[in-house]
Scaffold this active site. Structure first.
Site, mmCIF file in Angstrom:
data_model
loop_
_atom_site.group_PDB
_atom_site.id
_atom_site.type_symbol
_atom_site.label_atom_id
_atom_site.label_comp_id
_atom_site.label_asym_id
_atom_site.label_seq_id
_atom_site.Cartn_x
_atom_site.Cartn_y
_atom_site.Cartn_z
ATOM 1 N N HIS A 123 55.739 145.428 -0.824
ATOM 2 C CA HIS A 123 54.292 145.616 -0.951
ATOM 3 C C HIS A 123 53.642 144.632 -1.917
ATOM 4 O O HIS A 123 52.404 144.577 -2.001
ATOM 5 C CB HIS A 123 54.003 147.043 -1.417
ATOM 6 C CG HIS A 123 54.545 147.331 -2.786
ATOM 7 N ND1 HIS A 123 55.900 147.417 -3.045
ATOM 8 C CD2 HIS A 123 53.933 147.520 -3.975
ATOM 9 C CE1 HIS A 123 56.083 147.652 -4.329
ATOM 10 N NE2 HIS A 123 54.908 147.721 -4.913
ATOM 11 N N ASP A 124 54.437 143.859 -2.644
ATOM 12 C CA ASP A 124 53.909 142.904 -3.621
ATOM 13 C C ASP A 124 53.993 141.453 -3.156
ATOM 14 O O ASP A 124 53.622 140.549 -3.904
ATOM 15 C CB ASP A 124 54.671 143.031 -4.950
ATOM 16 C CG ASP A 124 54.228 144.234 -5.768
ATOM 17 O OD1 ASP A 124 53.075 144.667 -5.600
ATOM 18 O OD2 ASP A 124 55.031 144.742 -6.569
ATOM 19 N N GLU A 147 63.656 147.740 -9.943
ATOM 20 C CA GLU A 147 62.902 146.497 -9.803
ATOM 21 C C GLU A 147 63.104 145.717 -11.093
ATOM 22 O O GLU A 147 62.623 146.129 -12.142
ATOM 23 C CB GLU A 147 61.418 146.776 -9.573
ATOM 24 C CG GLU A 147 60.623 145.491 -9.348
ATOM 25 C CD GLU A 147 59.125 145.700 -9.407
ATOM 26 O OE1 GLU A 147 58.397 144.929 -8.763
ATOM 27 O OE2 GLU A 147 58.664 146.609 -10.113
ATOM 28 N N ASP A 198 59.373 156.519 -5.580
ATOM 29 C CA ASP A 198 59.089 155.454 -6.538
ATOM 30 C C ASP A 198 58.914 156.082 -7.915
ATOM 31 O O ASP A 198 58.131 157.021 -8.087
ATOM 32 C CB ASP A 198 57.804 154.710 -6.141
ATOM 33 C CG ASP A 198 57.885 153.217 -6.403
ATOM 34 O OD1 ASP A 198 58.353 152.847 -7.493
ATOM 35 O OD2 ASP A 198 57.492 152.433 -5.532
ATOM 36 N N ASP A 208 60.310 151.323 -10.794
ATOM 37 C CA ASP A 208 59.337 150.243 -10.873
ATOM 38 C C ASP A 208 59.361 149.542 -12.225
ATOM 39 O O ASP A 208 59.456 150.192 -13.271
ATOM 40 C CB ASP A 208 57.940 150.827 -10.623
ATOM 41 C CG ASP A 208 56.838 149.802 -10.716
ATOM 42 O OD1 ASP A 208 56.762 148.953 -9.817
ATOM 43 O OD2 ASP A 208 56.058 149.846 -11.693
#
Length: 540
Positions: A316-317, A248, A97, A197
């Protein structure tokens, strides 16, 4: 020419909740190593690991204080290198990440910038007070102003997320040089790529622009015109080291697909937000039409080699997909979990499975705000209380949407702490661990886990599911998602009922003469689709 990441299936690991090897209540690098064989059995080709860098953990690792150090919560750099070597032995690639929209306010870059060190002065976005106040009234994604006053520098700094996560200044050549050095350092550690990210936030509008569009509340710092200059520079570095990239990209639409993920796009693929933003409405009805349209829009935008994209239903969000799009009751949990799997796994793109998705993990219930960890959820809870909600009402609201639903410990077995650890974990274990866990799923030939294995093998054994043409088939039944994958050798039809109501439609009769390859029901009624029924046909 074959491209490995187009043929691959990815698996997202949230290390803090995956497997605790030293029984301190926190998942770690050695826990990941311990379960590589499990991932190989599932059929995974690469893993994306969310941040394991040094961090004060205000936002669970997305507030990085040192890009080139491993957090002691997760292990050491030596243990990470052992993970890389073991993964390579099993032919599993590793994607890290990359968080470069912001850092922690405890990063030494920020400390030097607030001290006005000439070498770091412009690494972050600073602005002097305007009439003694913030430069504008923009609101951050985590709630509250995007501006926080720093007493040392006597200026405000900008933060897209929490005040502990100051945004980097992408107009600073010195800052960008440091980022490039860091990317190249990680490339030399043997990793295979990055998930980048919050990358669509690195460009901001001029400070006097209004940010009051209810449909795009963060438009002033989300996919702003001119962002391509920064992304093109980054792409050069990624290509130099042959790194796979998935950005993302909130705010990016299908109309922009070719620019972002085309042959000369910024990234190999992105996580777009159009379909996952369609959560249950207030009357508990799901917008089936809009959901299908969002998926189809991106399929058609990337068709004919115009682009490539990431396929996902969880991360994860997000709350657990079965609890949002399916039915997490004991009646339809397994059936709806399989239906969602077939709906997205056989589309064109690179599928990503989030840990626990392959065993049908669901949302949990939070009985107290003290059980919640997610910063944005805690802010939401207190806002609801301020607005007159009772504690019970506020907890009910946040339990349905909090990111912590996806972060409860991985359920390996039915023991007290679900086989994740032998001590109390950092976040509560879902109460359904006794009936939903890896051990049970592996033992059951008709489990969600084994259904995912079948879908993964279909992708690996039949190129049509990787490079074949996508064709959407409209039906008069709105909850039914019907599409085909075709190449010169094979043609398949995928038909999925996304609702818990029976569906009958005219074109279903036309499929009965074809070979049924896979279904989530053990018996068949060809005249209708039962609740959450999913079928894969090989067309004659």
């Amino acid at each position: 020419m074959r491209t490995w990441w187009k043929e691959a299936v990815g698996y997202q690991i949230y290390p803090r909740s995956f497997k605790d090897s030293n029984n301190d209540g926190i998942g770690d690098i050695n826990g990941i190593r311990e379960k590589l064989g499990y991932l190989k059995e599932l059929g995974i080709d690469f893993i994306w690991i969310t941040p394991i860098y040094a961090s004060p953990n205000f936002d669970n690792g997305y507030d990085i204080s040192d890009y080139c150090a491993i957090s002691s919560d997760f292990g050491t750099m030596e243990e990470f290198k052992e993970l890389v070597n073991e993964a390579k032995r099993l032919e599993i690639k590793i994607i890290m990440d990359l968080v470069i929209n912001h850092t922690s306010n405890q990063h030494n870059w920020f400390e030097k910038s607030r001290q006005k060190d000439p070498n770091y002065r412009d690494f972050y976005i600073w602005h002097e007070p305007v009439n003694g106040k913030e430069p504008n009234d923009w609101q951050s994604i985590f709630g509250g102003s995007v501006w926080t006053y720093d007493k040392v520098r006597e200026e405000y700094y900008f933060h897209t997320f929490a005040k502990e996560q100051p945004d980097l200044n992408w107009d600073s050549p010195a800052m960008k040089n440091k980022i490039v050095e860091m990317i190249e350092w990680w490339a030399n550690q043997g990793i295979d790529g990055f998930r980048i990210d919050a990358i669509s936030h690195i460009k901001k509008e001029k400070w006097d622009q209004p940010n009051n569009d209810p449909k795009r509340p963060f438009k002033a710092f989300q996919n702003v015109e001119g962002i391509g200059e920064y992304l093109t520079e980054l792409n050069t570095i990624f290509k130099k080291h042959n790194l796979m990239t998935v950005g993302e990209a909130s705010g990016v639409t299908a109309e922009e697909a070719e620019v972002w993920v085309g042959k000369d796009g910024y990234f190999n693929m992105i996580f777009e937000f159009e379909h996952t933003g369609l959560w249950r409405t207030a009357n508990d009805e799901q917008p089936f039409k809009q959901f299908k349209e969002a998926l189809v829009r991106w399929q058609e935008a990337c068709a004919n080699d115009k682009g490539w994209n990431a396929l996902y239903m969880e991360n994860h969000d997000l709350p657990r997909s079965i609890s949002v799009y399916g039915d997490d009751s004991s009646v339809y949990r397994t059936i709806s979990g399989k239906a969602l799997a077939m709906a997205f796994m056989l589309l064109q793109g690179t599928p990503f499975i989030y840990q626990g998705q392959e065993i049908g993990m669901t949302n949990t219930t939070f009985d107290s705000i003290d059980e919640v960890n997610a910063t944005d959820t805690i802010y939401m809870y207190h806002q609801l209380i301020t607005n007159g909600y009772s504690e019970t009402q506020a907890l009910e609201q946040i339990s349905a949407v909090t990111r912590d639903n996806a972060r409860t410990p991985m359920q390996w077995d039915g023991s007290e702490f679900a086989g994740f650890s032998e001590t109390k974990p950092w976040l509560k274990v879902n109460q359904n661990k006794g009936s939903v866990n890896v051990k049970l799923e592996q033992e059951d030939a008709n489990s969600i886990f084994n259904f995912y294995k079948q879908l993964i093998q279909l992708r690996k054994n039949h190129p049509v599911f990787v490079s074949g043409e996508f064709r959407y088939v409209e039906t008069e039944a709105e909850p039914v998602f019907h599409y085909e994958r075709r190449n010169e050798q094979e043609q398949y039809a995928i038909v999925v009922n996304l609702s818990k109501e029976e569906q009958a439609f005219v074109s279903l009769d036309e499929l009965t003469d074809n070979k049924l390859v896979l279904s989530n029901y053990l018996d068949y009624d060809f005249s209708k689709l039962r609740p959450f029924e999913a079928r894969l046909y090989k067309l004659s």
